[in-house]
Each structure stands twice: as structure tokens, then as C-alpha cells.
Design a protein around this motif. Structure first.
Motif, PDB file in Angstrom:
ATOM      1  N   ASN A   1       2.278   3.149  12.917  1.00 13.31           N
ATOM      2  CA  ASN A   1       2.863   2.572  14.117  1.00 13.31           C
ATOM      3  C   ASN A   1       2.610   1.067  14.191  1.00 13.31           C
ATOM      4  N   SER A   2       3.134   0.441  15.236  1.00  8.92           N
ATOM      5  CA  SER A   2       3.099  -1.015  15.341  1.00  8.92           C
ATOM      6  C   SER A   2       1.719  -1.561  15.686  1.00  8.92           C
ATOM      7  N   GLN A   3       0.736  -0.668  15.834  1.00  2.00           N
ATOM      8  CA  GLN A   3      -0.650  -1.081  15.994  1.00  2.00           C
ATOM      9  C   GLN A   3      -1.480  -0.715  14.770  1.00  2.00           C
ATOM     10  N   SER A   4      -0.756  -0.417  13.670  1.00  2.00           N
ATOM     11  CA  SER A   4      -1.356  -0.174  12.351  1.00  2.00           C
ATOM     12  C   SER A   4      -2.070   1.163  12.221  1.00  2.00           C
ATOM     13  N   GLU A   5      -1.838   2.063  13.183  1.00  2.00           N
ATOM     14  CA  GLU A   5      -2.421   3.403  13.105  1.00  2.00           C
ATOM     15  C   GLU A   5      -1.574   4.290  12.192  1.00  2.00           C
ATOM     16  N   VAL A   6      -2.220   4.999  11.289  1.00  2.00           N
ATOM     17  CA  VAL A   6      -1.544   5.939  10.388  1.00  2.00           C
ATOM     18  C   VAL A   6      -1.601   7.327  11.025  1.00  2.00           C
ATOM     19  N   THR A   7      -0.439   7.957  11.151  1.00  2.00           N
ATOM     20  CA  THR A   7      -0.355   9.282  11.755  1.00  2.00           C
ATOM     21  C   THR A   7       0.419  10.220  10.841  1.00  2.00           C
ATOM     22  N   LEU A   8       0.477  11.485  11.254  1.00  2.00           N
ATOM     23  CA  LEU A   8       1.113  12.503  10.423  1.00  2.00           C
ATOM     24  C   LEU A   8       2.630  12.393  10.386  1.00  2.00           C
ATOM     25  N   CYS A   9       3.230  11.920  11.489  1.00  2.00           N
ATOM     26  CA  CYS A   9       4.696  11.907  11.539  1.00  2.00           C
ATOM     27  C   CYS A   9       5.169  10.958  12.622  1.00  2.00           C
ATOM     28  N   CYS A  10       6.494  10.856  12.758  1.00  2.00           N
ATOM     29  CA  CYS A  10       7.113   9.912  13.691  1.00  2.00           C
ATOM     30  C   CYS A  10       7.125  10.424  15.128  1.00  2.00           C
ATOM     31  N   LEU A  11       6.643  11.631  15.386  1.00  2.00           N
ATOM     32  CA  LEU A  11       6.606  12.160  16.749  1.00  2.00           C
ATOM     33  C   LEU A  11       5.253  11.935  17.414  1.00  2.00           C
ATOM     34  N   ASP A  12       4.457  11.055  16.824  1.00  2.00           N
ATOM     35  CA  ASP A  12       3.141  10.736  17.388  1.00  2.00           C
ATOM     36  C   ASP A  12       2.995   9.220  17.519  1.00  2.00           C
TER      37      ASP A  12
ATOM     38  N   GLN B   1       0.818  -1.212   0.000  1.00  2.00           N
ATOM     39  CA  GLN B   1       0.000   0.000   0.000  1.00  2.00           C
ATOM     40  C   GLN B   1       0.859   1.272   0.000  1.00  2.00           C
ATOM     41  N   ILE B   2       2.021   1.204   0.620  1.00  2.00           N
ATOM     42  CA  ILE B   2       2.935   2.348   0.678  1.00  2.00           C
ATOM     43  C   ILE B   2       3.606   2.593  -0.665  1.00  2.00           C
ATOM     44  N   ARG B   3       3.830   1.525  -1.420  1.00  2.00           N
ATOM     45  CA  ARG B   3       4.695   1.594  -2.614  1.00  2.00           C
ATOM     46  C   ARG B   3       4.329   2.696  -3.604  1.00  2.00           C
ATOM     47  N   PRO B   4       3.040   2.997  -3.865  1.00  2.00           N
ATOM     48  CA  PRO B   4       2.738   4.064  -4.835  1.00  2.00           C
ATOM     49  C   PRO B   4       3.130   5.461  -4.356  1.00  2.00           C
ATOM     50  N   TYR B   5       3.432   5.614  -3.061  1.00  2.00           N
ATOM     51  CA  TYR B   5       3.618   6.956  -2.510  1.00  2.00           C
ATOM     52  C   TYR B   5       5.079   7.342  -2.277  1.00  2.00           C
ATOM     53  N   THR B   6       5.981   6.366  -2.178  1.00  2.00           N
ATOM     54  CA  THR B   6       7.380   6.713  -1.897  1.00  2.00           C
ATOM     55  C   THR B   6       8.303   5.546  -2.213  1.00  2.00           C
ATOM     56  N   ASP B   7       9.582   5.875  -2.409  1.00  2.00           N
ATOM     57  CA  ASP B   7      10.625   4.853  -2.537  1.00  2.00           C
ATOM     58  C   ASP B   7      11.317   4.584  -1.210  1.00  2.00           C
ATOM     59  N   TYR B   8      11.061   5.445  -0.220  1.00  2.00           N
ATOM     60  CA  TYR B   8      11.871   5.433   1.005  1.00  2.00           C
ATOM     61  C   TYR B   8      11.070   4.989   2.222  1.00  2.00           C
TER      62      TYR B   8
ATOM     63  N   LEU C   1      -4.972   0.758   9.424  1.00  2.00           N
ATOM     64  CA  LEU C   1      -4.875  -0.042   8.203  1.00  2.00           C
ATOM     65  C   LEU C   1      -5.572  -1.393   8.317  1.00  2.00           C
ATOM     66  N   LYS C   2      -5.984  -1.770   9.503  1.00  2.00           N
ATOM     67  CA  LYS C   2      -6.774  -2.989   9.646  1.00  2.00           C
ATOM     68  C   LYS C   2      -8.236  -2.738   9.298  1.00  2.00           C
ATOM     69  N   LYS C   3      -8.596  -1.464   9.186  1.00  2.00           N
ATOM     70  CA  LYS C   3      -9.987  -1.103   8.918  1.00  2.00           C
ATOM     71  C   LYS C   3     -10.168  -0.370   7.598  1.00  2.00           C
ATOM     72  N   ARG C   4      -9.138   0.386   7.184  1.00  2.00           N
ATOM     73  CA  ARG C   4      -9.236   1.172   5.957  1.00  2.00           C
ATOM     74  C   ARG C   4      -7.920   1.063   5.198  1.00  2.00           C
ATOM     75  N   SER C   5      -7.977   1.191   3.900  1.00  2.00           N
ATOM     76  CA  SER C   5      -6.756   1.157   3.100  1.00  2.00           C
ATOM     77  C   SER C   5      -6.021   2.489   3.213  1.00  2.00           C
ATOM     78  N   LEU C   6      -4.721   2.473   2.927  1.00  2.00           N
ATOM     79  CA  LEU C   6      -3.947   3.710   2.958  1.00  2.00           C
ATOM     80  C   LEU C   6      -4.466   4.694   1.923  1.00  2.00           C
ATOM     81  N   LYS C   7      -4.883   4.206   0.795  1.00  2.00           N
ATOM     82  CA  LYS C   7      -5.437   5.076  -0.242  1.00  2.00           C
ATOM     83  C   LYS C   7      -6.678   5.807   0.272  1.00  2.00           C
TER      84      LYS C   7
END
Length: 269
Positions: free
Chosen positions: A207-218, A39-46, A228-234
């Protein structure tokens, strides 16, 4: 996006004083990592394999590296370095772009000299991957860490680079003096409700509980965009909430409670 942080575990074998969040015992499964990286692959190489935890603790770490390589990702790995001797071939892995070792993580801890022997061996190894040795303010280093820093300077010399607080030891090997920062806390004081941030625009974190957040400081996902267990990244990145937050950042408006309390974003004025 410039990068996506994927926390494969929030577990850690150290308890560093500058890391104020309590560590957990969550590990993404190999199946979840396979799904999420698709799911990440279309958005970045890194990919960056960390938020809080020590990634080398993951029992499937070698398989994760091979998976990332098959999918064409470029990996930046941050580690406290205490487990590197268990992965002698890591520095040569084709997907590894940069290995950052947080030497300041072992400050004030009883670390065997073998730890520094492992780091020194990496410095001397011919490789394509960048090796970045991270220290905090040298005035804060304990005796053994300061001694090792002095040894590196005497052996290789250090040459300033174009980046602030970054110095080159030799080809593909650098020392970085990182600036201490305060982790944003949801119950901390509000700093401001204006300004901007790169979160959500240049990066997101999972994060390791599959929550998508704005940055690594959250790491606790106070600003969760979705799971991501409930909705796709897209779906998450096309949501009204995500779009609104990014638009606000671009218009110098801060509405997220944690972001109002984050001093790190002041660097992006």
C-alpha cells in the motif's frame, strides 16, 4: 506470483458508494517506487498500480510508467477514467498491457459528456493494449451510463467471451459486468475460519504507506506482513508469518482476522 499490487497513492478524486474505505493523501515517492519495483522484479512480471486510490493523480505518473518499462514490467492499470484526457498517449505506452476503466465509478455522478467522448476515442484507437470497460450490474446503472452502454452495444455489438460476464466489442476491447462485493471489515462478522484464498500465493499488495499485505482487499494493512521501510521484500516473503499463512491457505485453514471476515475468498472454493 501472478501479480503484485502497488498502490502509488490512496488518494482519489471520487467518492464512490461501493468503495467503503476512507481515502487518504499518501503518495509513494518516485525513489520509493524505484526501490520497491527492484525488490518486486524477481517475483513477477506483472504490476497493478492500484489498491484504493486513483493512480492518475500521482504527480510523477509519466515517470513511473517509464520506470516500469525500463524494468520490463507489464502493467495493468485500473482508473475511474476522469483524468484520462490528461494522458492522451497512455494507451500506447509500451509497458501498458491492459487499461481497465471503471465506468461504474461515475454512476450517479454529474459527469460531463466529454468523459464518454474520451472513452469512445480510446475504443477507436489502434493499439496493442487491451481496453476493458467495467460496469456493475446493468440494472443498477443510472440513465446516462445506461444510455452509453446501449450506444456501445448498438455501435459494435457484443460477443460473449470464454470468461464469465465478459463481452468483446472489437479487437482488444471488452466490456465486463463486474459483480458487486462487500469489502472485508475488521469489525465485521466472521464468515468462516476454513477455506482458501489466492492472497499471498498468487499475489501480494503494497500500500501507499509501504505496508506489504496478502491482497488488494486489505488497504489498511490489518494483515500486514511487514513494512518495506523496515524490512526487504525478500525478508518478508521468507518470514515465518508469511510462510505460515500461505501454508494455512493451502490446507483450507483461515487464521487471519480480516480473512475470516472476507466473503470474496468464497469465490475460490
Amino acid at each position: 506470483m501472478k501479480r503484485v499490487y502497488l498502490e502509488i497513492t490512496d488518494s482519489c478524486n471520487l467518492n464512490c458508494p461501493f468503495c467503503t474505505y476512507e481515502k487518504g493523501r499518501n503518495f509513494l515517492s518516485l525513489e520509493e517506487i524505484d526501490d520497491y519495483t527492484d525488490q518486486i522484479r524477481p517475483y513477477t512480471d506483472y504490476i497493478y498500480l492500484h489498491i484504493l486510490g486513483e493512480p492518475l493523480l500521482h504527480p510523477d505518473f509519466n515517470e513511473i510508467m517509464d520506470l516500469l518499462d525500463r524494468k520490463g514490467f507489464k502493467l495493468q492499470l485500473v482508473t475511474n477514467g476522469t483524468l484520462l484526457e490528461n494522458y492522451p498517449d497512455l494507451i500506447h505506452h509500451p509497458c501498458l498491457r491492459k487499461l481497465s476503466v471503471s465506468l461504474h465509478s461515475v454512476n450517479h455522478l454529474d459527469i460531463d459528456r466529454k468523459y464518454f467522448e474520451t472513452i469512445s476515442s480510446l475504443i477507436e484507437t489502434e493499439r496493442n493494449a487491451i481496453l476493458d470497460l467495467r460496469f456493475y450490474d446493468p440494472s443498477r446503472l443510472d440513465e446516462i451510463l445506461n444510455e452509453y452502454l446501449t450506444t456501445l452495444k448498438d455501435r459494435y455489438g457484443i460477443r460473449p467471451t470464454s470468461r464469465k460476464d465478459s463481452f468483446q466489442l472489437k479487437n482488444n476491447t471488452y466490456i465486463t459486468f463486474a459483480e458487486l462485493f462487500d469489502w472485508p471489515m475488521i469489525d465485521g462478522p466472521v464468515i468462516s475460519d476454513t477455506g482458501t484464498c489466492h492472497g499471498g500465493i498468487d499475489m501480494i499488495a503494497i500500500n501507499s504507506q509501504s505496508e506489504v499485505t496478502l491482497c488488494c482487499l486489505d488497504p489498511k494493512a490489518h494483515n500486514s506482513l511487514g513494512n518495506l521501510k523496515k524490512r526487504s521484500l525478500k525478508e518478508i516473503l521468507e518470514s515465518e508469518r508469511y510462510t505460515r499463512i500461505v501454508t494455512e491457505f493451502r490446507n483450507s485453514t483461515i487464521s487471519c482476522d480480516l480473512c475470516k471476515r472476507c466473503s470474496y475468498r468464497l469465490r475460490f472454493r
